[in-house]
Each structure stands twice: as structure tokens, then as C-alpha cells.
Scaffold this motif. Structure first.
Motif, PDB file in Angstrom:
ATOM      1  N   LEU A   1      52.215  43.520  26.560  1.00  0.00           N
ATOM      2  CA  LEU A   1      52.239  43.115  27.965  1.00  0.00           C
ATOM      3  C   LEU A   1      52.041  41.610  28.072  1.00  0.00           C
ATOM      4  N   ALA A   2      52.466  41.050  29.190  1.00  0.00           N
ATOM      5  CA  ALA A   2      52.295  39.620  29.441  1.00  0.00           C
ATOM      6  C   ALA A   2      51.203  39.411  30.485  1.00  0.00           C
ATOM      7  N   PRO A   3      50.494  38.276  30.446  1.00  0.00           N
ATOM      8  CA  PRO A   3      49.451  38.017  31.441  1.00  0.00           C
ATOM      9  C   PRO A   3      49.955  38.112  32.881  1.00  0.00           C
ATOM     10  N   GLU A   4      51.223  37.754  33.093  1.00  0.00           N
ATOM     11  CA  GLU A   4      51.783  37.804  34.450  1.00  0.00           C
ATOM     12  C   GLU A   4      51.819  39.226  35.007  1.00  0.00           C
ATOM     13  N   GLN A   5      51.838  40.204  34.127  1.00  0.00           N
ATOM     14  CA  GLN A   5      51.833  41.597  34.591  1.00  0.00           C
ATOM     15  C   GLN A   5      50.465  42.013  35.124  1.00  0.00           C
ATOM     16  N   VAL A   6      49.458  41.191  34.862  1.00  0.00           N
ATOM     17  CA  VAL A   6      48.133  41.405  35.436  1.00  0.00           C
ATOM     18  C   VAL A   6      48.015  40.691  36.784  1.00  0.00           C
ATOM     19  N   THR A   7      48.525  39.472  36.851  1.00  0.00           N
ATOM     20  CA  THR A   7      48.272  38.623  38.020  1.00  0.00           C
ATOM     21  C   THR A   7      49.333  38.737  39.103  1.00  0.00           C
ATOM     22  N   ASP A   8      50.572  39.029  38.732  1.00  0.00           N
ATOM     23  CA  ASP A   8      51.667  39.033  39.702  1.00  0.00           C
ATOM     24  C   ASP A   8      51.933  40.448  40.197  1.00  0.00           C
TER      25      ASP A   8
ATOM     26  N   GLU B   1      38.335  35.983  33.078  1.00  0.00           N
ATOM     27  CA  GLU B   1      38.012  35.169  34.250  1.00  0.00           C
ATOM     28  C   GLU B   1      39.246  34.474  34.802  1.00  0.00           C
ATOM     29  N   ASP B   2      39.999  33.825  33.913  1.00  0.00           N
ATOM     30  CA  ASP B   2      41.184  33.084  34.355  1.00  0.00           C
ATOM     31  C   ASP B   2      42.186  33.996  35.056  1.00  0.00           C
ATOM     32  N   LEU B   3      42.413  35.171  34.496  1.00  0.00           N
ATOM     33  CA  LEU B   3      43.379  36.091  35.085  1.00  0.00           C
ATOM     34  C   LEU B   3      42.866  36.639  36.419  1.00  0.00           C
ATOM     35  N   MET B   4      41.605  37.031  36.457  1.00  0.00           N
ATOM     36  CA  MET B   4      41.071  37.657  37.659  1.00  0.00           C
ATOM     37  C   MET B   4      40.972  36.679  38.821  1.00  0.00           C
ATOM     38  N   ASN B   5      40.839  35.398  38.513  1.00  0.00           N
ATOM     39  CA  ASN B   5      40.821  34.398  39.582  1.00  0.00           C
ATOM     40  C   ASN B   5      42.177  34.262  40.264  1.00  0.00           C
TER      41      ASN B   5
ATOM     42  N   VAL C   1      41.623  38.927  46.270  1.00  0.00           N
ATOM     43  CA  VAL C   1      40.377  39.652  46.524  1.00  0.00           C
ATOM     44  C   VAL C   1      40.656  41.000  47.175  1.00  0.00           C
ATOM     45  N   SER C   2      41.678  41.055  48.019  1.00  0.00           N
ATOM     46  CA  SER C   2      42.015  42.317  48.683  1.00  0.00           C
ATOM     47  C   SER C   2      42.374  43.396  47.678  1.00  0.00           C
ATOM     48  N   VAL C   3      42.976  43.003  46.566  1.00  0.00           N
ATOM     49  CA  VAL C   3      43.324  43.960  45.513  1.00  0.00           C
ATOM     50  C   VAL C   3      42.055  44.465  44.828  1.00  0.00           C
ATOM     51  N   LEU C   4      41.136  43.554  44.549  1.00  0.00           N
ATOM     52  CA  LEU C   4      39.896  43.937  43.882  1.00  0.00           C
ATOM     53  C   LEU C   4      39.053  44.849  44.766  1.00  0.00           C
ATOM     54  N   ASN C   5      39.124  44.643  46.064  1.00  0.00           N
ATOM     55  CA  ASN C   5      38.371  45.508  46.977  1.00  0.00           C
ATOM     56  C   ASN C   5      38.821  46.960  46.893  1.00  0.00           C
ATOM     57  N   GLU C   6      40.074  47.149  46.480  1.00  0.00           N
ATOM     58  CA  GLU C   6      40.615  48.504  46.342  1.00  0.00           C
ATOM     59  C   GLU C   6      40.538  49.008  44.906  1.00  0.00           C
TER      60      GLU C   6
ATOM     61  N   GLU D   1      37.224  44.897  39.178  1.00  0.00           N
ATOM     62  CA  GLU D   1      36.123  43.991  39.506  1.00  0.00           C
ATOM     63  C   GLU D   1      34.983  44.143  38.501  1.00  0.00           C
ATOM     64  N   ALA D   2      34.756  45.364  38.029  1.00  0.00           N
ATOM     65  CA  ALA D   2      33.741  45.570  36.995  1.00  0.00           C
ATOM     66  C   ALA D   2      34.102  44.812  35.724  1.00  0.00           C
ATOM     67  N   LEU D   3      35.378  44.785  35.382  1.00  0.00           N
ATOM     68  CA  LEU D   3      35.818  44.049  34.200  1.00  0.00           C
ATOM     69  C   LEU D   3      35.598  42.545  34.383  1.00  0.00           C
ATOM     70  N   TYR D   4      35.787  42.060  35.610  1.00  0.00           N
ATOM     71  CA  TYR D   4      35.458  40.665  35.897  1.00  0.00           C
ATOM     72  C   TYR D   4      33.947  40.459  35.752  1.00  0.00           C
ATOM     73  N   GLY D   5      33.162  41.396  36.286  1.00  0.00           N
ATOM     74  CA  GLY D   5      31.720  41.314  36.133  1.00  0.00           C
ATOM     75  C   GLY D   5      31.304  41.300  34.670  1.00  0.00           C
ATOM     76  N   PHE D   6      31.964  42.112  33.844  1.00  0.00           N
ATOM     77  CA  PHE D   6      31.706  42.118  32.405  1.00  0.00           C
ATOM     78  C   PHE D   6      31.840  40.715  31.822  1.00  0.00           C
ATOM     79  N   SER D   7      32.906  40.021  32.200  1.00  0.00           N
ATOM     80  CA  SER D   7      33.157  38.686  31.642  1.00  0.00           C
ATOM     81  C   SER D   7      32.045  37.711  31.989  1.00  0.00           C
ATOM     82  N   ARG D   8      31.430  37.861  33.163  1.00  0.00           N
ATOM     83  CA  ARG D   8      30.342  36.977  33.580  1.00  0.00           C
ATOM     84  C   ARG D   8      29.015  37.402  32.939  1.00  0.00           C
TER      85      ARG D   8
END
Length: 257
Positions: A69-76, A105-109, A113-118, A123-130
Motif C-alpha cells: 500500500l502507499a501512504p496516500e491510501q491512508v491520507t487521501d 503522526e505525519d499521516l494522521m495529521n 478530524v471528522s474522519v477520526l471522530n467516526e 485515533e487510538a493508533l495516533y494515541g499509540f504514536s504519542r
């Protein structure tokens, strides 16, 4: 009727992964899984259940989501939200297994936010990174996720995985124990939860309890999980070494929380 529907749902979810697993060494396995989850209109919880396990199997097979997979498939955003979420779960889960926190972190930024709310699992994976980096703002993310996804086992394991190496997080050891306690049966029949529990008990200087936890984890671990078995054995050695040091060093300071 509700029980029958849930049973049918469980069967549908069980059937979502085999085609992807059969093709795990090729390049199409993420697409096969995404299409299967779209077919049953999987929820974020169901996607997390399936993707976390398949991502691990692909990694073990040497053909991880980071390869196919490519990073764009996560962000786009893609045309289908279930497929987009599947790719996001697969890619981010693999980054988690590889401890590539800054990439998460870079990808999740870049994800709205509306996507993460659903999607509390992402969001937990983002929390893991922090949390893994002992960043205190990860605690706020963790609390949001716990409110949004109470009692969801896969999500709790992501948070546990973040707190576990977060050496400088305030109250790390009690926090690990509290998270383990939120799992079904208090994590007592879950070898990974017991592994985290043993680490926390060791940090608190509770060596007999730590040994009990890690020995039970070793008993419960399924055969063939060689990498995980090595981690458990390493933790057992750390516990016994820490205990032996307390006998060798008089007036040793109490372990800090």
C-alpha cells in the motif's frame, strides 16, 4: 433474533479474511480484504478486529501493508469509506507493529478530524504514536478514545501497546494495570494483557505477582507465536533480574511510579 443476527454477523466477519490470507504473499491481499469488508458493510469495530490480525500475518509473511500500500491510501479519501478505512487500519496497524511512531503522526495529521471522530481505532493508533514517545498529550487522546470506544478489546490493546514502552509517562505502571482491567475478564485469559501486567508489576517492585502473570501468559500463548514467546521470556528474565538486584543492593530505593 438479536442473538441469531449477531451469530450471522460473526460468520460473515470470519469469512472476510480467508481470501486475503490465502493471497498474503501477493500484492492484492489488501484489496481482497477491503472488498470483503465493503461487501458486508463492516463497522469500524469489525474492521479493526479483522485488519489488526491480517496486518500482523502479512508482516510475519514478509509482505506487510507497507510494501503493498502507499501512504496516500491512508491520507487521501477514496470513493468508498469502508475501503479507505480498511487501508488505513492495515497501514497504521503495521506501522504500530514496527514502532514507526513519527510516520503515524505525519499521516494522521493529514486525515480530517471528522474522519477520526467516526473511527476511534485510527485515533487510538495516533494515541499509540504519542504515548510510545512518552508525550503527555497522548494521554488526552487515550481518554477520548476510552470514552468513544469503551470496552473494545482491539482498541484497548493499541492503547496498552502505547503506554507499555512510554517510560516517562506519569503513572505509567498503574495506568497499564487500569487498562488491563478494562479488558474482558480483567485480561486474565489474554497472554498479551498478562505480558503488559507483568511489566507493570515489575516496575512497581511486585515481583511475585509479576512472575505469576508472565508464567500464565506463557501457558496461554498459542504455539507458533515465536516472536511473542521470545518477548515473554525476555520479560521473565527482566523480572527475575530485577528481583535478584533487590537482594544484592541493600537499601535500594523503592521503585518510582
Amino acid at each position: 433474533m438479536t442473538h441469531a443476527l449477531s451469530s450471522e454477523r460473526a460468520v460473515a466477519l470470519t469469512g472476510a479474511a480467508p481470501a486475503a490470507i490465502e493471497a498474503i504473499t501477493g500484492s492484492e491481499w489488501p484489496t481482497l480484504l477491503a472488498e470483503a469488508l465493503r461487501e458486508i458493510e463492516a463497522t469500524w469495530k469489525e474492521s479493526a478486529e479483522v485488519c489488526a490480525d491480517v496486518a500482523w500475518q502479512a508482516r510475519v509473511a514478509g509482505n506487510s501493508a507497507l510494501v503493498v500500500l502507499a501512504p496516500e491510501q491512508v491520507t487521501d479519501a477514496g470513493p468508498d469509506p469502508v475501503i479507505w478505512r480498511t487501508y488505513r487500519h492495515l497501514y497504521l496497524s503495521t506501522l504500530r507493529y514496527d514502532f514507526r511512531c513519527r510516520v503515524i503522526e505525519d499521516l494522521m495529521n493529514k486525515v480530517p478530524v471528522s474522519v477520526l471522530n467516526e473511527d476511534p481505532y485510527s485515533e487510538a493508533l495516533y494515541g499509540f504514536s504519542r504515548l510510545e514517545q512518552s508525550r503527555s498529550d497522548g494521554l488526552a487522546v487515550m481518554h477520548r478514545v476510552l470514552v468513544a470506544a469503551p470496552g473494545h478489546t482491539k482498541t484497548l490493546h493499541v492503547l496498552l501497546h502505547g503506554v507499555w514502552p512510554g517510560t516517562f509517562l506519569p503513572g505509567r505502571a498503574p495506568m497499564l494495570l487500569a487498562l488491563v482491567g478494562l479488558l474482558p475478564e480483567g485480561g486474565l485469559n489474554d497472554p498479551i494483557a498478562l505480558f503488559r501486567m507483568a511489566s507493570a508489576r515489575r516496575s512497581l517492585g511486585q515481583y511475585p505477582e509479576a512472575l505469576t502473570a508472565i508464567d500464565h501468559a506463557l501457558e496461554l500463548l498459542p504455539p507458533g507465536e515465536l516472536a511473542v514467546h521470545a518477548d515473554l521470556v525476555r520479560e521473565r528474565l527482566l523480572i527475575t533480574t530485577a528481583h535478584d538486584l533487590t537482594l544484592l543492593i541493600p537499601n535500594r530505593p523503592e521503585p518510582t511510579l
